[in-house]
Design an enzyme around this catalytic site. Structure first.
Site, PDB file in Angstrom:
ATOM      1  N   LYS A  58       0.814  -1.224   0.000  1.00  0.00           N
ATOM      2  CA  LYS A  58       0.000   0.000   0.000  1.00  0.00           C
ATOM      3  C   LYS A  58       0.846   1.271   0.000  1.00  0.00           C
ATOM      4  CE  LYS A  58      -4.340  -1.605   2.005  1.00  0.00           C
ATOM      5  NZ  LYS A  58      -4.059  -3.046   2.244  1.00  0.00           N
ATOM      6  N   GLU A  67     -10.823   6.894   3.886  1.00  0.00           N
ATOM      7  CA  GLU A  67     -11.714   5.967   4.576  1.00  0.00           C
ATOM      8  C   GLU A  67     -10.895   4.721   4.869  1.00  0.00           C
ATOM      9  OE1 GLU A  67     -11.101   5.976   1.466  1.00  0.00           O
ATOM     10  OE2 GLU A  67     -10.934   3.817   1.113  1.00  0.00           O
ATOM     11  N   SER A  70       2.161  -9.678  -0.859  1.00  0.00           N
ATOM     12  CA  SER A  70       1.784  -8.271  -0.731  1.00  0.00           C
ATOM     13  C   SER A  70       2.080  -7.666   0.631  1.00  0.00           C
ATOM     14  CB  SER A  70       0.295  -8.113  -1.050  1.00  0.00           C
ATOM     15  OG  SER A  70      -0.471  -8.977  -0.235  1.00  0.00           O
TER      16      SER A  70
HETATM   17  C1  LIG Z   1      -4.851  -4.138   1.645  1.00  0.00           C
HETATM   18  C2  LIG Z   1      -4.093  -5.357   1.358  1.00  0.00           C
HETATM   19  C3  LIG Z   1      -4.438  -6.224   0.300  1.00  0.00           C
HETATM   20  C4  LIG Z   1      -5.667  -6.051  -0.552  1.00  0.00           C
HETATM   21  O1  LIG Z   1      -5.709  -4.910  -1.306  1.00  0.00           O
HETATM   22  P1  LIG Z   1      -5.467  -4.874  -2.893  1.00  0.00           P
HETATM   23  O2  LIG Z   1      -5.838  -3.495  -3.246  1.00  0.00           O
HETATM   24  O3  LIG Z   1      -6.334  -5.914  -3.514  1.00  0.00           O
HETATM   25  O4  LIG Z   1      -4.030  -5.168  -3.105  1.00  0.00           O
HETATM   26  C5  LIG Z   1      -3.630  -7.310   0.034  1.00  0.00           C
HETATM   27  N1  LIG Z   1      -2.549  -7.572   0.796  1.00  0.00           N
HETATM   28  C6  LIG Z   1      -2.186  -6.788   1.827  1.00  0.00           C
HETATM   29  C7  LIG Z   1      -0.987  -7.144   2.621  1.00  0.00           C
HETATM   30  C8  LIG Z   1      -2.950  -5.661   2.144  1.00  0.00           C
HETATM   31  O5  LIG Z   1      -2.579  -4.893   3.184  1.00  0.00           O
END
Ligand SMILES: *Cc1c(COP(=O)(O)O)cnc(C)c1O
Length: 441
Positions: free
Chosen positions: A120, A142, A409
C-alpha cells in the site's frame, strides 16, 4: 535443469525490457484504451458521483496526468520509494517451498519488506506526493480494517499534512491496534456512527468531508477502484512491482515467468504485478479471491463467485449484492480482502480471459501461512497467504522448468490476533487475559 539457452524453439524468446522512461501502467491492450478518457475499461469503471464532486475529480485527473508526465515528479517518487520505503523489494527464489511442493519453481516478490509492511505504501507515497504538488493542505481517507488508514497516516506524517481517517465505530473496536498506530502517527481518527458503522459508512462520511472541503483536501483512495482517475492512478503507482519483477527475473533466469499469482481485494497489488505482463500472452495471470468459510452468500468475499454488475462507490464493476442490489455482508479471515467490490480493470481483464480468477478458503490460507513460515521463515500477511495457498495447489501441477511468481503483498505481524485465535493457541489467550488483568508487567 539447465534450459536457459534452449534452442528448441519451445520457449518464446525473451522480450526486451520496456523502453526507458516507461514509468506507468499499460495504456492500451489489443486496441482497447486502459481506460478511455472517461475512465472506462470496457463497460466497467467510469465516474458515478454526486455532481458536487465532479469538478474535484476533473481537477484530480488533469493534475495527475500533468504531473506524472514530468521527469522530476517521477524522480522524486522513485527516490521516496528507494529511500523511504524499500524499493526495489527483493524477488526471492523459494527453494525449500519449491522442493517441498515439487513442480514449478516458485519466486516470491517481497512487498512485505517495504515501509508499513505492505504494498500500500507504493500508491500512498504517489498520491501524497501528488497532493503536495497540487497544493492540497490536508489528506483524508476511509478505512475498513485500518491498514489503508495506517498507510495514509504514515505518508501524511512524512509530507507534513494533517490527516483525517474515517472509520466505522464497529471497525474501530475490531481493529484497535491500527487505531492506536494511526493516532501515534498524528492522524485524527473519526468514529463513524451511521448505518452499520463499517466500511461503507466510513466511505460516505469521507465523501461528505471531501464535498465540503474540496479546495484544500486530497482524498487518498486505498486501492485500484473508485471513480476515474483512481483505478488508473493507483495501478500506475503500483506498476513498479511488476516492472521490477520482469527485470529481476530476467537477471535470475533470463526469461519471463510462466505464471504470476496475486491475491485480490480491491485489486491494487494484483494489477500492480500483472500490468507489466498484460501484453505478454505467454504469461498466465491468476487472481486469488477470498473464499472465506464457504462459497455461500455472506461467508466469503469472492466477487466472481456470485457477484453481479453494479454501480457502488463511484464506479461500475462486480459487487457481491443481495436481490435488492444492497451490498452483501462479506467475510474473509484477512481484513484486506474482505470487500464486496473489485477494481474495474480486473473485472474487464477477466471478461477478456486475460486474468483467471480462483479463490482460496480460510482453512487453506492458514495452512499456507504455516507452510511458508516453516519452509522459508517468512511470515506472510493473511491476504498474501491466499496467493500462496493457490501456488500450493498449482505449482505441483506444473513441470519443474516452469516459473511461478507469487506477490507477497504484505507481512504477517499484524495478523497475530487472528492467527492465534484461528490456531487456538492456549498460551496466547492466557497471555492476553493476564495482561489485561495487570498480572504481566
Ligand atoms: C490491503 C491489502 C491487500 C488487498 O488490497 P489490494 O488493493 O487488492 O491489493 C492485500 N494484501 C495486503 C498485505 C494488504 O494490506
Amino acid at each position: 535443469m539447465n534450459g536457459k539457452k534452449a534452442k528448441s524453439g519451445q520457449r518464446p524468446p525473451v522480450p526486451k525490457s520496456p523502453p526507458a522512461g516507461k514509468f506507468w501502467g499499460l495504456e492500451e491492450l489489443d486496441g482497447v484504451p486502459l481506460p478511455d478518457e472517461r475512465g472506462h475499461f470496457g463497460i466497467y469503471g467510469g465516474r458515478y458521483v454526486p455532481e458536487m464532486l465532479a469538478p474535484a475529480l476533473e481537477e484530480l485527473t488533469e493534475s495527475y496526468f500533468r504531473w506524472r508526465a514530468r521527469p522530476e515528479f517521477q524522480r522524486e517518487l522513485e527516490k521516496l520509494w528507494e529511500t523511504y520505503s524499500c524499493r526495489p523489494t527483493p524477488l526471492y527464489f523459494a527453494e525449500n517451498l519449491t522442493r517441498h511442493l515439487g513442480g514449478a519453481k516458485i519466486y516470491l516478490k517481497q512487498e512485505g519488506l517495504g515501509a508499513t509492511g505492505a504494498h500500500k505504501i507504493n500508491h500512498c507515497l504517489g498520491q501524497a506526493l501528488l497532493a503536495s504538488k497540487m497544493g492540497k493542505k490536508r489528506l483524508i481517507c476511509e478505512t475498513g480494517a485500518g491498514q489503508h488508514g495506517l498507510a495514509t497516516a504514515t505518508v501524511a506524517a512524512r509530507f507534513g499534512l494533517p490527516c483525517t481517517v474515517y472509520m466505522g465505530a464497529v471497525d474501530m473496536r475490531r481493529q484497535a491496534t491500527n487505531v492506536f498506530w494511526m493516532r501515534q502517527l498524528g492522524a485524527t481518527v473519526v468514529s463513524v456512527e451511521e448505518g452499520t458503522r463499517t466500511l461503507k459508512d466510513a466511505v460516505n462520511a469521507a465523501m461528505k468531508d471531501w464535498m465540503w472541503n474540496v479546495a484544500e483536501t486530497y482524498f487518498l483512495l486505498g486501492s485500484a477502484l473508485g471513480p476515474h482517475p483512481y483505478p488508473a492512478m493507483v495501478r500506475d503507482f503500483q506498476s513498479v512491482v511488476g516492472r521490477e519483477v520482469r527485470a529481476q527475473l530476467e537477471k535470475a533466469e533470463g526469461r519471463l515467468p510462466d505464471a504470476v499469482i496475486a491475491c485480490v481485494g480491491g485489486g491494487s497489488n494484483s494489477i500492480g504485478i500483472f500490468n507489466e505482463f498484460l501484453a505478454e500472452p505467454q504469461v498466465e495471470l491468476v487472481g486469488v479471491e477470498a473464499g472465506g468459510r464457504s462459497l455461500k452468500p455472506g461467508e466469503h468475499a469472492a466477487r466472481f463467485e456470485g457477484g453481479r454488475l453494479g454501480v457502488v462507490e463511484g464506479y461500475k464493476s462486480y459487487f457481491l449484492q443481495d436481490d435488492d442490489g444492497q451490498i452483501q455482508k462479506t467475510h474473509s479471515i484477512s481484513a484486506g480482502l474482505d470487500y464486496a467490490g473489485i477494481g474495474p480493470q480486473l473485472a474487464w481483464l477477466r471478461d477478456q480471459g486475460r486474468v483467471r480468477f480462483v479463490s482460496a478458503s480460510d482453512h487453506e490460507v492458514i495452512a499456507a501461512f504455516q507452510l511458508l513460515a516453516r519452509q522459508e521463515g517468512i511470515l506472510s500477511a493473511l491476504e498474501a497467504s491466499h496467493a500462496i495457498a493457490y501456488a500450493m495447489r498449482y505449482a505441483p501441477e506444473l513441470p519443474a522448468d516452469k516459473i511461478v511468481v507469487v506477490n507477497l503483498s504484505g507481512r504477517g505481524d499484524k495478523d497475530i490476533f487472528i492467527l492465534a485465535e484461528a490456531l487456538k493457541d492456549p498460551d496466547w489467550k492466557a497471555y492476553c487475559k493476564d495482561y489485561a488483568e495487570g498480572k504481566i508487567r
